[in-house]
Scaffold this motif. Sequence first.
Motif, PDB file in Angstrom:
ATOM      1  N   UNK A 279       3.538  -6.616  -9.246  1.00  0.00           N
ATOM      2  CA  UNK A 279       4.378  -5.292  -8.865  1.00  0.00           C
ATOM      3  C   UNK A 279       3.705  -4.312  -9.289  1.00  0.00           C
ATOM      4  N   UNK A 280       4.123  -3.314  -8.150  1.00  0.00           N
ATOM      5  CA  UNK A 280       4.113  -1.586  -8.210  1.00  0.00           C
ATOM      6  C   UNK A 280       4.663  -0.813  -7.853  1.00  0.00           C
ATOM      7  N   UNK A 281       6.340  -0.681  -8.828  1.00  0.00           N
ATOM      8  CA  UNK A 281       7.783  -0.232  -7.604  1.00  0.00           C
ATOM      9  C   UNK A 281       7.694   1.041  -7.759  1.00  0.00           C
ATOM     10  N   UNK A 282       6.233   2.101  -7.764  1.00  0.00           N
ATOM     11  CA  UNK A 282       6.714   3.290  -7.973  1.00  0.00           C
ATOM     12  C   UNK A 282       7.333   3.745  -6.825  1.00  0.00           C
ATOM     13  N   UNK A 283       8.291   5.158  -6.945  1.00  0.00           N
ATOM     14  CA  UNK A 283       9.106   5.652  -6.664  1.00  0.00           C
ATOM     15  C   UNK A 283       7.843   6.710  -5.940  1.00  0.00           C
ATOM     16  N   UNK A 284       6.622   7.038  -5.883  1.00  0.00           N
ATOM     17  CA  UNK A 284       5.597   7.864  -5.127  1.00  0.00           C
ATOM     18  C   UNK A 284       4.133   7.188  -5.619  1.00  0.00           C
ATOM     19  N   UNK A 289      -4.165   3.558  -6.733  1.00  0.00           N
ATOM     20  CA  UNK A 289      -5.414   1.824  -7.401  1.00  0.00           C
ATOM     21  C   UNK A 289      -4.714   0.564  -8.453  1.00  0.00           C
ATOM     22  N   UNK A 290      -3.572   0.407  -8.931  1.00  0.00           N
ATOM     23  CA  UNK A 290      -3.344  -0.616  -9.851  1.00  0.00           C
ATOM     24  C   UNK A 290      -3.155  -1.692  -8.382  1.00  0.00           C
ATOM     25  N   UNK A 291      -2.267  -1.433  -8.106  1.00  0.00           N
ATOM     26  CA  UNK A 291      -2.166  -2.527  -6.570  1.00  0.00           C
ATOM     27  C   UNK A 291      -3.630  -3.158  -6.335  1.00  0.00           C
ATOM     28  N   UNK A 292      -4.502  -2.339  -6.058  1.00  0.00           N
ATOM     29  CA  UNK A 292      -5.991  -2.637  -5.529  1.00  0.00           C
ATOM     30  C   UNK A 292      -6.778  -3.422  -6.979  1.00  0.00           C
ATOM     31  N   UNK A 293      -6.450  -3.162  -7.833  1.00  0.00           N
ATOM     32  CA  UNK A 293      -6.559  -4.115  -8.879  1.00  0.00           C
ATOM     33  C   UNK A 293      -5.369  -5.577  -9.254  1.00  0.00           C
ATOM     34  N   UNK A 297      -8.144  -9.719  -8.789  1.00  0.00           N
ATOM     35  CA  UNK A 297      -7.238 -10.456  -9.769  1.00  0.00           C
ATOM     36  C   UNK A 297      -7.080 -11.960  -9.042  1.00  0.00           C
ATOM     37  N   UNK A 298      -6.982 -11.320  -7.344  1.00  0.00           N
ATOM     38  CA  UNK A 298      -6.383 -13.115  -6.297  1.00  0.00           C
ATOM     39  C   UNK A 298      -4.589 -12.649  -6.765  1.00  0.00           C
ATOM     40  N   UNK A 299      -4.080 -11.487  -6.643  1.00  0.00           N
ATOM     41  CA  UNK A 299      -2.715 -12.337  -6.779  1.00  0.00           C
ATOM     42  C   UNK A 299      -2.078 -11.059  -5.783  1.00  0.00           C
ATOM     43  N   UNK A 300      -0.648 -12.190  -5.389  1.00  0.00           N
ATOM     44  CA  UNK A 300       0.117 -11.387  -4.303  1.00  0.00           C
ATOM     45  C   UNK A 300       0.902 -10.190  -4.994  1.00  0.00           C
ATOM     46  N   UNK A 301       1.643  -9.644  -4.103  1.00  0.00           N
ATOM     47  CA  UNK A 301       1.942  -8.338  -4.249  1.00  0.00           C
ATOM     48  C   UNK A 301       2.896  -8.040  -3.956  1.00  0.00           C
ATOM     49  N   UNK A 302       3.816  -7.453  -4.516  1.00  0.00           N
ATOM     50  CA  UNK A 302       4.559  -6.618  -4.419  1.00  0.00           C
ATOM     51  C   UNK A 302       4.769  -4.967  -5.013  1.00  0.00           C
ATOM     52  N   UNK A 303       5.164  -4.632  -3.510  1.00  0.00           N
ATOM     53  CA  UNK A 303       4.601  -3.023  -4.413  1.00  0.00           C
ATOM     54  C   UNK A 303       6.054  -1.978  -3.220  1.00  0.00           C
ATOM     55  N   UNK A 304       6.271  -0.780  -3.339  1.00  0.00           N
ATOM     56  CA  UNK A 304       7.485  -0.179  -2.720  1.00  0.00           C
ATOM     57  C   UNK A 304       6.897   0.509  -1.943  1.00  0.00           C
ATOM     58  N   UNK A 305       7.035   0.850  -0.479  1.00  0.00           N
ATOM     59  CA  UNK A 305       6.867   0.494   1.169  1.00  0.00           C
ATOM     60  C   UNK A 305       6.732   2.414   1.069  1.00  0.00           C
ATOM     61  N   UNK A 306       6.196   2.887  -0.145  1.00  0.00           N
ATOM     62  CA  UNK A 306       5.941   4.116  -0.094  1.00  0.00           C
ATOM     63  C   UNK A 306       4.566   4.368   1.061  1.00  0.00           C
ATOM     64  N   UNK A 307       5.008   5.652   1.752  1.00  0.00           N
ATOM     65  CA  UNK A 307       3.725   5.529   2.752  1.00  0.00           C
ATOM     66  C   UNK A 307       2.150   5.314   1.921  1.00  0.00           C
ATOM     67  N   UNK A 308       1.114   6.154   0.909  1.00  0.00           N
ATOM     68  CA  UNK A 308      -0.070   5.960   0.745  1.00  0.00           C
ATOM     69  C   UNK A 308       0.140   4.054   0.910  1.00  0.00           C
ATOM     70  N   UNK A 309       1.182   3.088  -0.050  1.00  0.00           N
ATOM     71  CA  UNK A 309       0.952   1.708  -0.110  1.00  0.00           C
ATOM     72  C   UNK A 309       1.473   1.608   1.118  1.00  0.00           C
TER      73      UNK A 309
END
Length: 383
Positions: A279-284, A289-293, A297-309
Amino acid sequence: MKQRYKVLQLQPDYNIKQHDFADLAEQIFKALPAERFDTTMAFLKGKPGPGQPVSRADRSVYFEFSDKALKGMRLKASWQLFQFCRREKFDVVICNRFKPVNMLLQLNRWLKIPLCIGISHGFGEYDRFYRRRQAQRLIGPAWQFVGVSPAVKQYLLDCKCGFTDANTHGITNAIDIEQAEALQLDRAEARQRLGLAQDARLIGALGRLVPVKGHTYLIQAFAALKDKYPDAQLAIIGAGREQARLQAEIERLGLDGRAHLLGFRENALQYVRAFDVWTMPSLAEGLGLALLEGMSGHLPVIASDVPAMLPLIEGAGGLAVKPADVASLTAALDSYLALDDQALRAKGEQAFEYLNHHHDIEVFRQKYLKLIESGLSAAKESK
């Protein structure tokens, strides 16, 4: 033998890691053939202690300026940097982040370095009116700029202060996937070293414990699901000023033994396979890079829909959530925790395949090499 081009990379702080799988500056130097380029890495602040790693550059320079020297007009620091660059006669200077860019924008009026590249890692650097006005006045033909994601490039263009389609590029950050995978411990060993249960469904996050990373919302979302998924646990790798407040929130929500603040871990990437969901619940974020990391590791991802991500999440088949929205984050966690192990692993493999196809480190290196070569060629033609 043909004389090599002299390339300087200027960094705000000493930040060399033992492994450079995600180090943008080191990867740029890996792109430059040694027979054609003479490389120098310079740091405005800090220096390595005993046993700490140094840059792969041909040489490293540590100015060791104080915080005070780098505030305001920065006259003394600028004068020292000017003398250094004038003496060395660099052909290319690559500036990472705002402060080095700002200093070189002013100094290159006199230095006349043929090619200067300014790299922006996030948003907000040119929000202030006087910074935009200064950039408009100082950006000249020698300058090229890079945003580390399409969203950061667009931010620069939208500032309308000298950043144009001709001099501004989007080169998305990448990681050395082969190196990253080689560093990762297997699931059982990673959990053992972190002190986490072998039989739990583990939700993971990596990042500094600061408000912009959104960890408080992740903890609250997990709390909403703790009874529905009694085998699930949450673990966050990172340290920062929010640690005491986040620990208090864990205790308030009755998550003792279920949510873990693991603190700073050297080479944190080695633990990524301990987790089942990333998970990567950042506000901005500039890119995240942690998302790519997590994908490495072959993991499913959850992250905030900020423009960069957002493009990364959608490309990886992950789940995008609204920043600072506990309900949205809860629904995403619920969606993944409800899957069986096989379905969850398939989601992780989808993320890994996306990473391989869209964030390949060799593509990243070649884009920087091409930018430098074309910039030097243009500078030579303009003489």
